[in-house]
Motif scaffolding. Structure first.
Motif, mmCIF file in Angstrom:
data_model
loop_
_atom_site.group_PDB
_atom_site.id
_atom_site.type_symbol
_atom_site.label_atom_id
_atom_site.label_comp_id
_atom_site.label_asym_id
_atom_site.label_seq_id
_atom_site.Cartn_x
_atom_site.Cartn_y
_atom_site.Cartn_z
ATOM 1 N N ARG A 1 0.837 -1.200 0.000
ATOM 2 C CA ARG A 1 0.000 0.000 0.000
ATOM 3 C C ARG A 1 0.872 1.250 0.000
ATOM 4 N N GLN A 2 0.353 2.309 -0.591
ATOM 5 C CA GLN A 2 1.111 3.550 -0.708
ATOM 6 C C GLN A 2 1.359 4.153 0.678
ATOM 7 N N THR A 3 2.556 4.633 0.891
ATOM 8 C CA THR A 3 2.910 5.226 2.187
ATOM 9 C C THR A 3 2.700 6.731 2.208
ATOM 10 N N VAL A 4 2.460 7.335 1.035
ATOM 11 C CA VAL A 4 2.238 8.778 0.949
ATOM 12 C C VAL A 4 1.095 9.061 -0.015
ATOM 13 N N THR A 5 0.640 10.305 0.001
ATOM 14 C CA THR A 5 -0.319 10.802 -0.985
ATOM 15 C C THR A 5 0.429 11.708 -1.957
ATOM 16 N N ALA A 6 0.211 11.510 -3.253
ATOM 17 C CA ALA A 6 0.863 12.314 -4.289
ATOM 18 C C ALA A 6 -0.174 13.221 -4.944
ATOM 19 N N GLU A 7 0.008 14.535 -4.779
ATOM 20 C CA GLU A 7 -0.937 15.511 -5.322
ATOM 21 C C GLU A 7 -0.221 16.478 -6.263
#
Length: 243
Positions: free
Chosen positions: A107-113
Motif C-alpha cells: 500500500r502507498q505510504t504517501v499521498t501524491a498531489e
C-alpha cells in the motif's frame, strides 16, 4: 479524475513528450529510462499509459493499494503523509524524471498531489517488475536512483534535527536548485510550484516563519522574491548558510 490515454500515438507534444513516444522523449535523458536501448524503450512504451492531472488532483493516496509505478514527465507533485495525530507532513516533492510507486509495501505510504498541471507515464506494477527482472541494467539505474533519494531523506533528517529556520530555508532552496540542475534547469530564477504552507510542512516550521525567513533573505539580498519563485542572488552565501 486524471485523464489517461494509451497506444503509441497517445503521447501529445507536451511537457517534454513528443508524438514519437519514449524514444523521442526528452525526459528520458534525465530518467532511469536512459539505461534502455531503443528496442527496450519500445517494449517499455507498450506497458505505459499517459496520465494527465490538473493542479490539486491526486495521483494516488496514502493507504491505497500499490498497483502502478509512475514516471513524472511534466510538472511537480507534493508527497505528503497524514500522521496519527491528524497533522500533515510533506515528505518531499516529485519533479520531472522522478519515479513514484517503487515502494516495497503493498500500500502507498504517501499521498501524491499535483502542484501544477502534471503528466506522468503509468506502468502496471507487476508488468514493470517483470521488465526489471529481464533488464538488470534498468534495475541498477533504479537502485542508483533509490540511493540518491535515500541521501536526500538523510539530509532532510539532519536538517530538521539540527538547524534553525534560516538554515532550513536556505538549505531547501540550495537543494531544490541542485535537483533542477540534474534535469538541465540552471536558471538563477528558482521556480517554487509548492506554496509557503507546503514548505513549512516539509521543514517542520510554521507558514509565518517561512514567510518571514524568505522576506529576511530577500532583504539581505541573498534572494529576490519574484512571482512564482525566487531569484538566487548570492549562491555562495546561501550555500554557507545551508551548511
Amino acid at each position: 479524475m486524471p485523464s489517461e490515454t494509451c497506444g503509441p500515438e497517445r503521447h501529445p507534444c507536451r511537457h517534454g513528450r513528443t508524438e514519437g513516444g519514449c524514444a523521442h522523449c526528452q525526459v528520458r535523458l534525465v530518467s532511469v529510462c536512459s539505461a534502455l536501448t531503443p528496442e527496450e524503450l519500445n517494449e517499455l512504451e507498450l506497458l505505459s499509459r499517459h496520465v494527465v492531472l490538473d493542479a490539486r488532483q491526486t495521483l494516488f493516496s496514502q493507504g491505497e493499494e500499490t498497483t502502478a509505478v509512475y514516471n513524472v514527465t511534466g510538472g511537480a507533485l507534493r508527497l505528503s503523509r497524514l500522521l496519527p495525530d491528524g497533522r500533515r507532513h510533506v515528505m518531499g516533492f516529485a519533479l520531472v524524471g522522478d519515479f513514484l510507486g517503487l515502494v516495497l509495501t503493498e500500500r502507498q505510504t504517501v499521498t501524491a498531489e499535483a502542484l501544477s498541471p502534471v503528466t506522468v507515464c503509468r506502468f502496471d506494477r507487476r508488468a514493470f517488475q517483470d521488465l526489471m527482472v529481464r533488464k538488470p541494467h534498468l534495475l541498477q539505474r533504479l537502485h542508483e536512483r533509490a540511493g540518491y533519494e535515500l541521501g536526500l531523506a538523510q539530509e532532510l533528517m539532519l536538517l530538521l534535527a539540527r538547524r534553525g529556520a534560516e538554515e532550513k530555508v536556505a538549505s531547501f532552496l540550495v537543494a531544490l536548485r541542485g535537483r533542477y540542475a540534474r534535469i538541465g534547469l540552471t536558471s538563477v530564477t528558482l521556480e517554487l510550484p509548492m506554496g509557503r504552507q507546503d514548505i513549512a510542512d516539509h521543514l517542520g516550521l510554521t507558514i509565518e516563519t517561512v514567510s518571514r525567513t524568505l522576506t529576511r533573505l530577500d532583504r539581505e539580498k541573498l534572494i529576490l522574491i519574484v512571482p512564482g519563485g525566487v531569484r538566487l542572488l548570492d549562491m555562495p552565501r546561501l550555500e554557507r548558510l545551508s551548511g
